[in-house]
Motif scaffolding. Structure first.
Motif, PDB file in Angstrom:
ATOM      1  N   GLY A 297       0.830  -1.199   0.000  1.00  0.00           N
ATOM      2  CA  GLY A 297       0.000   0.000   0.000  1.00  0.00           C
ATOM      3  C   GLY A 297       0.856   1.237   0.000  1.00  0.00           C
ATOM      4  O   GLY A 297       2.056   1.173  -0.245  1.00  0.00           O
ATOM      5  N   GLY A 298       0.239   2.355   0.265  1.00  0.00           N
ATOM      6  CA  GLY A 298       0.955   3.621   0.287  1.00  0.00           C
ATOM      7  C   GLY A 298       0.126   4.704  -0.352  1.00  0.00           C
ATOM      8  O   GLY A 298      -1.085   4.572  -0.520  1.00  0.00           O
ATOM      9  N   HIS A 299       0.788   5.776  -0.726  1.00  0.00           N
ATOM     10  CA  HIS A 299       0.137   6.888  -1.423  1.00  0.00           C
ATOM     11  C   HIS A 299       1.034   7.294  -2.574  1.00  0.00           C
ATOM     12  O   HIS A 299       2.074   6.671  -2.808  1.00  0.00           O
ATOM     13  CB  HIS A 299      -0.149   8.048  -0.462  1.00  0.00           C
ATOM     14  N   GLU A 300       0.662   8.339  -3.329  1.00  0.00           N
ATOM     15  CA  GLU A 300       1.408   8.650  -4.543  1.00  0.00           C
ATOM     16  C   GLU A 300       2.846   9.086  -4.301  1.00  0.00           C
ATOM     17  O   GLU A 300       3.654   9.073  -5.221  1.00  0.00           O
ATOM     18  CB  GLU A 300       0.668   9.677  -5.396  1.00  0.00           C
ATOM     19  N   MET A 301       3.214   9.428  -3.096  1.00  0.00           N
ATOM     20  CA  MET A 301       4.593   9.810  -2.809  1.00  0.00           C
ATOM     21  C   MET A 301       5.353   8.729  -2.039  1.00  0.00           C
ATOM     22  O   MET A 301       6.499   8.928  -1.669  1.00  0.00           O
ATOM     23  CB  MET A 301       4.628  11.119  -2.009  1.00  0.00           C
ATOM     24  N   ALA A 302       4.723   7.584  -1.789  1.00  0.00           N
ATOM     25  CA  ALA A 302       5.390   6.527  -1.030  1.00  0.00           C
ATOM     26  C   ALA A 302       4.734   5.183  -1.331  1.00  0.00           C
ATOM     27  O   ALA A 302       3.583   5.119  -1.767  1.00  0.00           O
ATOM     28  CB  ALA A 302       5.304   6.808   0.466  1.00  0.00           C
ATOM     29  N   ALA A 303       5.477   4.139  -1.100  1.00  0.00           N
ATOM     30  CA  ALA A 303       4.938   2.784  -1.251  1.00  0.00           C
ATOM     31  C   ALA A 303       5.514   1.937  -0.131  1.00  0.00           C
ATOM     32  O   ALA A 303       6.652   2.125   0.285  1.00  0.00           O
ATOM     33  CB  ALA A 303       5.314   2.199  -2.603  1.00  0.00           C
ATOM     34  N   GLY A 304       4.721   1.004   0.345  1.00  0.00           N
ATOM     35  CA  GLY A 304       5.180   0.111   1.400  1.00  0.00           C
ATOM     36  C   GLY A 304       4.755  -1.305   1.078  1.00  0.00           C
ATOM     37  O   GLY A 304       3.800  -1.532   0.345  1.00  0.00           O
ATOM     38  N   LEU A 305       5.487  -2.239   1.601  1.00  0.00           N
ATOM     39  CA  LEU A 305       5.146  -3.638   1.385  1.00  0.00           C
ATOM     40  C   LEU A 305       5.754  -4.478   2.493  1.00  0.00           C
ATOM     41  O   LEU A 305       6.660  -4.043   3.195  1.00  0.00           O
ATOM     42  CB  LEU A 305       5.632  -4.123   0.006  1.00  0.00           C
TER      43      LEU A 305
END
Length: 155
Positions: A6-14
């Motif tokens: 998940g995340g938002h347009e300035m970051a991603a996480g997994l």
């Protein structure tokens, strides 16, 4: 391979299990390698095209009122075509500095991390993408431009 993402347009996480890390790395690199070349290039969104001769302190002061800049309010970026850099030189470890001629006189330009472009700007007309800014040094305010990118003129 992923447990969560998940995340938002300035970051991603997994999240994934440690034993799947190498398989994930290989698959990720494979998928990124399949992307169309334009997707891998950096794209600079410009706000306006401006004749370098029209750049002056009044414009920079007006733009200065738009601060603070950040994610929701990016710095304004301009394109000027057919610019002749004057006295280009490498400064610091990896920076490029030169001057450009505007109506009110020469303006200093700094291109951070772009010393490899020194030969390009020597004796060549170029197109530049930049942000004008006012600098204050020892009580003197002066107009300077922060170069984002440089290319041969007309390309």
């Amino acid at each position: 391979l992923l447990l969560t993402f998940g995340g938002h347009e300035m970051a991603a996480g997994l999240a994934l299990e440690e034993q799947n890390l190498e398989a994930f790395r290989e698959k990720f690199n494979e998928v990124v390698g399949l992307a169309d070349p334009p997707l891998r290039k950096s794209i600079i969104k410009m706000d306006a095209e401006l004749e370098i001769e029209d750049l002056d302190g009044m414009l920079a002061e007006s733009l200065d009122q738009l601060k603070p800049h950040g994610m929701g309010n990016p710095e304004p970026i301009f394109l000027s075509r057919n610019v002749q850099p004057m006295e280009p030189r490498k400064v610091g470890m990896d920076h490029l500095r030169f001057r450009v001629q505007a109506a009110e006189g020469p303006i200093e330009a700094i291109a951070f991390g772009k010393a490899e472009l020194l030969n390009l700007v020597r004796n060549n007309v170029v197109d530049i993408v930049y942000t004008p800014r006012l600098t204050n040094w020892e009580g003197w305010k002066r107009l300077e431009i922060k170069i984002r990118d440089i290319r041969p003129a007309g390309r």
